[in-house]
Design a protein around this motif. Structure first.
Motif, PDB file in Angstrom:
ATOM      1  N   GLN A 190       0.763  -1.252   0.081  1.00  0.00           N
ATOM      2  CA  GLN A 190       0.209  -0.329  -0.146  1.00  0.00           C
ATOM      3  C   GLN A 190       1.047   1.261   0.260  1.00  0.00           C
ATOM      4  O   GLN A 190       0.721   2.040  -0.466  1.00  0.00           O
ATOM      5  CB  GLN A 190      -1.037   0.427   1.053  1.00  0.00           C
ATOM      6  N   SER A 191       1.687   1.064   0.291  1.00  0.00           N
ATOM      7  CA  SER A 191       2.824   2.726   0.596  1.00  0.00           C
ATOM      8  C   SER A 191       3.696   2.880  -0.367  1.00  0.00           C
ATOM      9  O   SER A 191       3.518   3.936  -1.066  1.00  0.00           O
ATOM     10  CB  SER A 191       3.850   2.347   2.086  1.00  0.00           C
ATOM     11  N   ARG A 192       3.717   1.271  -1.636  1.00  0.00           N
ATOM     12  CA  ARG A 192       4.196   1.098  -2.332  1.00  0.00           C
ATOM     13  C   ARG A 192       2.973   2.430  -3.189  1.00  0.00           C
ATOM     14  O   ARG A 192       3.696   3.117  -4.227  1.00  0.00           O
ATOM     15  CB  ARG A 192       5.541   0.302  -3.126  1.00  0.00           C
ATOM     16  N   LEU A 193       2.120   1.683  -3.154  1.00  0.00           N
ATOM     17  CA  LEU A 193       1.342   2.666  -4.445  1.00  0.00           C
ATOM     18  C   LEU A 193       0.246   3.870  -3.671  1.00  0.00           C
ATOM     19  O   LEU A 193       0.251   4.364  -4.604  1.00  0.00           O
ATOM     20  CB  LEU A 193       0.008   1.370  -3.709  1.00  0.00           C
ATOM     21  N   ALA A 194       0.875   4.061  -2.915  1.00  0.00           N
ATOM     22  CA  ALA A 194       0.792   5.837  -2.686  1.00  0.00           C
ATOM     23  C   ALA A 194       1.466   6.403  -2.866  1.00  0.00           C
ATOM     24  O   ALA A 194       1.379   7.305  -3.372  1.00  0.00           O
ATOM     25  CB  ALA A 194      -0.060   5.743  -1.331  1.00  0.00           C
ATOM     26  N   SER A 195       2.725   6.121  -3.052  1.00  0.00           N
ATOM     27  CA  SER A 195       3.733   6.797  -3.727  1.00  0.00           C
ATOM     28  C   SER A 195       3.925   7.129  -4.988  1.00  0.00           C
ATOM     29  O   SER A 195       5.059   7.324  -5.805  1.00  0.00           O
ATOM     30  CB  SER A 195       5.057   6.381  -3.150  1.00  0.00           C
ATOM     31  N   MET A 196       3.794   5.563  -6.201  1.00  0.00           N
ATOM     32  CA  MET A 196       3.071   5.906  -7.536  1.00  0.00           C
ATOM     33  C   MET A 196       2.189   6.857  -7.771  1.00  0.00           C
ATOM     34  O   MET A 196       1.134   6.453  -7.283  1.00  0.00           O
ATOM     35  CB  MET A 196       2.678   4.328  -7.619  1.00  0.00           C
ATOM     36  N   ASP A 197       2.873   7.594  -9.129  1.00  0.00           N
ATOM     37  CA  ASP A 197       2.471   8.707  -9.600  1.00  0.00           C
ATOM     38  C   ASP A 197       0.626   7.688 -10.349  1.00  0.00           C
ATOM     39  O   ASP A 197       1.139   6.933 -10.970  1.00  0.00           O
ATOM     40  CB  ASP A 197       2.993   8.749 -10.914  1.00  0.00           C
ATOM     41  N   HIS A 198      -0.190   8.122  -9.802  1.00  0.00           N
ATOM     42  CA  HIS A 198      -1.712   7.693  -9.737  1.00  0.00           C
ATOM     43  C   HIS A 198      -1.700   7.405 -11.224  1.00  0.00           C
ATOM     44  O   HIS A 198      -2.584   6.900 -12.757  1.00  0.00           O
ATOM     45  CB  HIS A 198      -2.870   8.285  -9.564  1.00  0.00           C
ATOM     46  N   SER A 199      -1.162   8.985 -12.589  1.00  0.00           N
ATOM     47  CA  SER A 199      -1.069   9.221 -13.843  1.00  0.00           C
ATOM     48  C   SER A 199      -0.698   8.361 -14.608  1.00  0.00           C
ATOM     49  O   SER A 199      -0.573   7.770 -15.974  1.00  0.00           O
ATOM     50  CB  SER A 199      -0.230  10.791 -14.435  1.00  0.00           C
ATOM     51  N   LEU A 200      -0.100   7.117 -13.948  1.00  0.00           N
ATOM     52  CA  LEU A 200       0.656   6.312 -15.003  1.00  0.00           C
ATOM     53  C   LEU A 200      -0.456   5.161 -15.450  1.00  0.00           C
ATOM     54  O   LEU A 200      -0.527   5.396 -16.661  1.00  0.00           O
ATOM     55  CB  LEU A 200       1.877   5.528 -14.084  1.00  0.00           C
ATOM     56  N   GLU A 201      -0.752   5.163 -14.243  1.00  0.00           N
ATOM     57  CA  GLU A 201      -2.042   4.107 -15.325  1.00  0.00           C
ATOM     58  C   GLU A 201      -3.352   4.512 -15.779  1.00  0.00           C
ATOM     59  O   GLU A 201      -4.032   4.946 -16.640  1.00  0.00           O
ATOM     60  CB  GLU A 201      -3.007   3.022 -13.523  1.00  0.00           C
ATOM     61  N   GLU A 202      -3.471   6.313 -15.227  1.00  0.00           N
ATOM     62  CA  GLU A 202      -4.756   7.010 -15.905  1.00  0.00           C
ATOM     63  C   GLU A 202      -4.138   6.707 -17.908  1.00  0.00           C
ATOM     64  O   GLU A 202      -4.740   6.880 -18.167  1.00  0.00           O
ATOM     65  CB  GLU A 202      -4.301   8.289 -15.472  1.00  0.00           C
ATOM     66  N   ALA A 203      -2.424   7.630 -17.752  1.00  0.00           N
ATOM     67  CA  ALA A 203      -2.197   7.156 -19.315  1.00  0.00           C
ATOM     68  C   ALA A 203      -2.392   5.847 -19.849  1.00  0.00           C
ATOM     69  O   ALA A 203      -2.485   5.927 -21.161  1.00  0.00           O
ATOM     70  CB  ALA A 203      -0.556   7.126 -19.120  1.00  0.00           C
ATOM     71  N   ALA A 204      -1.971   4.588 -19.153  1.00  0.00           N
ATOM     72  CA  ALA A 204      -2.362   3.354 -19.576  1.00  0.00           C
ATOM     73  C   ALA A 204      -3.964   3.334 -20.127  1.00  0.00           C
ATOM     74  O   ALA A 204      -4.134   3.036 -21.174  1.00  0.00           O
ATOM     75  CB  ALA A 204      -2.006   2.381 -18.793  1.00  0.00           C
ATOM     76  N   MET A 205      -4.810   3.665 -19.296  1.00  0.00           N
ATOM     77  CA  MET A 205      -6.528   3.737 -19.376  1.00  0.00           C
ATOM     78  C   MET A 205      -6.876   4.886 -21.117  1.00  0.00           C
ATOM     79  O   MET A 205      -7.075   4.172 -21.801  1.00  0.00           O
ATOM     80  CB  MET A 205      -6.689   4.293 -18.314  1.00  0.00           C
ATOM     81  N   ASP A 206      -5.888   5.223 -20.727  1.00  0.00           N
ATOM     82  CA  ASP A 206      -6.013   6.654 -21.927  1.00  0.00           C
ATOM     83  C   ASP A 206      -5.508   5.827 -23.250  1.00  0.00           C
ATOM     84  O   ASP A 206      -6.363   6.202 -24.263  1.00  0.00           O
ATOM     85  CB  ASP A 206      -4.910   7.722 -21.714  1.00  0.00           C
ATOM     86  N   LEU A 207      -4.679   4.766 -22.836  1.00  0.00           N
ATOM     87  CA  LEU A 207      -4.011   3.783 -24.601  1.00  0.00           C
ATOM     88  C   LEU A 207      -4.437   3.084 -24.909  1.00  0.00           C
ATOM     89  O   LEU A 207      -4.636   2.528 -25.789  1.00  0.00           O
ATOM     90  CB  LEU A 207      -2.938   4.553 -24.725  1.00  0.00           C
TER      91      LEU A 207
END
Lengths: 269, 388
Positions: A155-172
């Motif tokens: 969870q602490s790793r997820l919290a520090s991860m840039d959420h826009s990485l997942e958004e970018a993948a979804m966008d693509l």
């Protein structure tokens, strides 16, 4: 300057001596020829060969390893799922409560966790599953408490991860499940590995919870060592301890080395 | 929504030509219909309507918290509008999830996948379209050429500079040939020199591909140089929409005037006005100014006359031409930049006025000195009446 650095050096030496001298003495005495742990009787490796012939200890070590591998693997799976649920499913009712509850086992006294798990596995007599108390129930108990550690780390790793990485993948064009597989999981993999290792070690050296949940015939390595120590420390135990220290040292060195290499290849992370 | 053959060739219409927004017969390419986004009581985007035409490079400009990012995220599909509709190319996409929209986005943080090589990053969108491998490889190679990165194809993002990461993010967003490319502060993370270069590259690329760009930025200079049109946003609403020269030369309010560079404001009282012109008396010098204005302010109303520093003429003698408004002052401060000089002149009623003057003549001495008495004048066409 000179004087204070002499002072600092001696503090440093004392600190490390305090940490490592007992371990060094233990390792030294594993090569002691004498039967008594307190008297030096010359160099010998006889306790190592005695250890290899001691079926009770070897069986216990094997059982401990089995339990540790299974419980660490299942705990990593469940803990990662819990972390994803708490961190990547948006806001929902009760999220704060769940986040707090997942961390609670970390601060719970072991005796209480052990006792409650004992009550839980006693249900086995009512439901008939698992068929008997022993390795199964120990594994279930270990999964239960080490899952919390994995969840907190991931969870602490997820919290520090840039959420826009997942958004970018979804966008693509990545659907949510594909995004989790393609992006989220590879990026939290180091945290999952750390969680697995932690769960593995926690399971391997747990005594209290294992004792509560174990049945007849299933003794983990810590349980065997503890029962033997009650009758007095034999050099055999020293030999076993030395082997474990050796394995742990090698493991830590390999982990450190791979992390260093990864940092060199990938300096930004 | 996505076409697996990629048959929709970009550049069909070419980049936006002329001024489609002035042509009532033109169909808008992107249409926002009274779009709102509320977070609790707070309206981040407040009943906004907008038409963007095919091939435009449209910029949404505003300070932090004005709602511009929320608007962009609604276009991408990451935020669900509280009210209103979004149409792209005539299709209502309000309820379409982000992975099915004909829209791609370049994130402010670039969001380049750190565990994939440059090549894999760019190929991701096509892989999700389930295109054959050979076709993916071909299009990735093409795209790498376009953004001038073929030599870095096998690198991991950790080994790239900021400018290179930006190109990867751009290539990745363009590879699916989207109908619309959304760019969130595309240049903010680059240093000044790189920013200027990239700015022109972005414009060329947009021209070449003919994709409609929607850029969000807080940097007015970036907005001015990039955009075909700018929408200035404040507190969730558009306060002015126009071409860069329109918003610069004819700002609708003091807020907008100040947002785009410096402006000198003179207080005045309206003397007379009709549908096209307004006559006002400056407090400063008691001179009358006649300027173009459509607001029809009643005589006696207080108003502000704005004049940009570069529109002011500074001289030691009163200019003789007609149509000029003249006031007087004393040079308080001056800064010499080589190509131009900046003067700070204290006017008769104590207000500081900035004048930016081109240094046409070559002279080793300053033509004006501190404490010189000067005349300030400007052509009436150059002033603008600002709402308070």
């Amino acid at each position: 300057m000179r004087r204070s650095s002499t002072f600092l050096y001696s503090v440093l030496c004392f600190g490390y001596a305090f940490l490592y001298l007992p371990i060094l003495v233990l390792m030294l005495y594993s090569f002691n020829n004498a039967r008594l742990a307190t008297v030096w009787g010359g160099f010998s490796t006889r306790w190592y060969s005695a250890l290899l012939e001691n079926a009770q200890i070897l069986d216990a070590a094997l059982l401990s390893l089995q339990i540790a591998v299974v419980s660490a693997t299942v705990a990593t799976l469940l803990g990662t799922l819990a972390a994803l649920g708490l961190n990547r499913m948006g806001r929902y009712r009760g999220r704060t409560l769940f986040t707090g509850m997942i961390a609670a086992p970390l601060v719970m006294p072991e005796v209480i966790t052990g006792l409650s798990l004992l009550l839980f596995v006693s249900l086995q007599e009512l439901t008939g599953w698992p068929s008997s108390r022993g390795a199964n129930t120990i594994t279930i108990a270990h999964i239960t408490f080490s899952m919390a550690y994995v969840a907190v780390i991931v969870q602490s790793r997820l919290a520090s991860m840039d959420h826009s990485l997942e958004e970018a993948a979804m966008d693509l064009g990545g659907r949510p499940f594909a995004v989790t597989l393609d992006i989220t999981l590879p990026l939290v993999a180091p945290a999952m590995a750390a969680g697995w290792l932690l769960a593995f070690t926690l399971s391997l050296d747990d005594l209290v919870i294992s004792s509560f949940t174990s049945g007849a015939g299933a003794s983990t390595l810590p349980m065997v060592i503890f029962s033997k120590v009650k009758l007095g420390v034999t050099p055999e135990i020293n030999a076993l301890a030395t082997i474990i220290i050796g394995i742990v040292t090698v493991g830590v060195l390999i982990a450190g080395w791979t992390m260093l290499r990864q940092q060199r290849v990938n300096p930004g992370h | 929504m996505t076409d697996p053959t990629g048959a929709k060739t970009p550049g069909q219409g070419g980049a936006c030509s002329g001024t489609p927004w002035k042509d009532p017969g033109q169909h808008p390419f992107i249409e926002l219909q009274s779009l709102s986004k509320r977070f609790g009581d707070f309206a981040a985007v407040d009943d906004v309507s907008l038409k963007i035409y095919r091939g435009e490079l449209f910029t949404i400009l505003g300070g932090s918290g004005c709602g511009k990012s929320t608007l962009l995220r609604m276009l991408a599909g990451f935020e669900q509008p509280s009210a209103g509709r979004i149409l792209i190319d005539g299709v209502d996409i309000t309820d379409t999830p982000p992975y099915e929209r004909p829209v791609n986005m370049m994130f402010q943080s670039y969001a380049v996948f750190p565990h994939m090589t440059v090549e894999q990053n760019i190929a991701y969108g096509l892989k999700k379209e389930k295109l054959p491998k050979s076709q993916i490889a071909e299009r990735v190679a093409e795209m790498l050429q376009l953004v001038q990165l073929p030599q870095l194809a096998k690198r991991k993002p950790g080994q790239l500079s900021g400018g290179q990461s930006q190109r990867v993010a751009l290539a990745r967003a363009l590879i699916k040939r989207p109908k619309v490319l959304l760019l969130d502060e595309p240049l903010a993370a680059l240093d000044k020199k790189l920013r200027e270069e990239t700015q022109f590259e972005l414009m060329n690329l947009q021209d070449q591909l003919g994709i409609t760009f929607v850029v969000v930025t807080h940097d007015q200079e970036e907005a001015m140089t990039l955009a075909t049109r700018i929408a200035v946003m404040d507190a969730g609403k558009f306060v002015q929409i126009g071409t860069p020269s329109e918003v610069y030369e004819f700002p609708a309010s003091r807020f907008i005037a100040n947002f785009f560079g410096q402006i000198n404001v003179f207080d005045a009282t309206v003397v007379a006005s009709d549908d096209h012109f307004l006559t006002a008396r400056l407090d400063d010098s008691n001179t009358e100014i006649r300027t173009r204005d459509h607001q029809r302010l009643a005589p006696g109303t207080r108003c502000s006359i704005g004049v940009r520093p570069e529109k002011l003429l500074i001289s030691t003698e009163a200019p003789a031409q007609d149509g000029y408004t003249v006031t007087r002052g004393v040079v308080e401060d001056l800064a010499y930049y080589g190509n131009r000089s900046l003067y700070r002149v204290r006017s008769q009623n104590g207000r500081m006025i900035q004048v930016s003057a081109q240094n046409y003549q070559r002279s080793s001495e300053l033509l004006l000195e501190w404490d010189d008495e000067v005349f300030l004048s400007w052509h009436s066409e150059c002033s603008v009446v600002l709402s308070q």
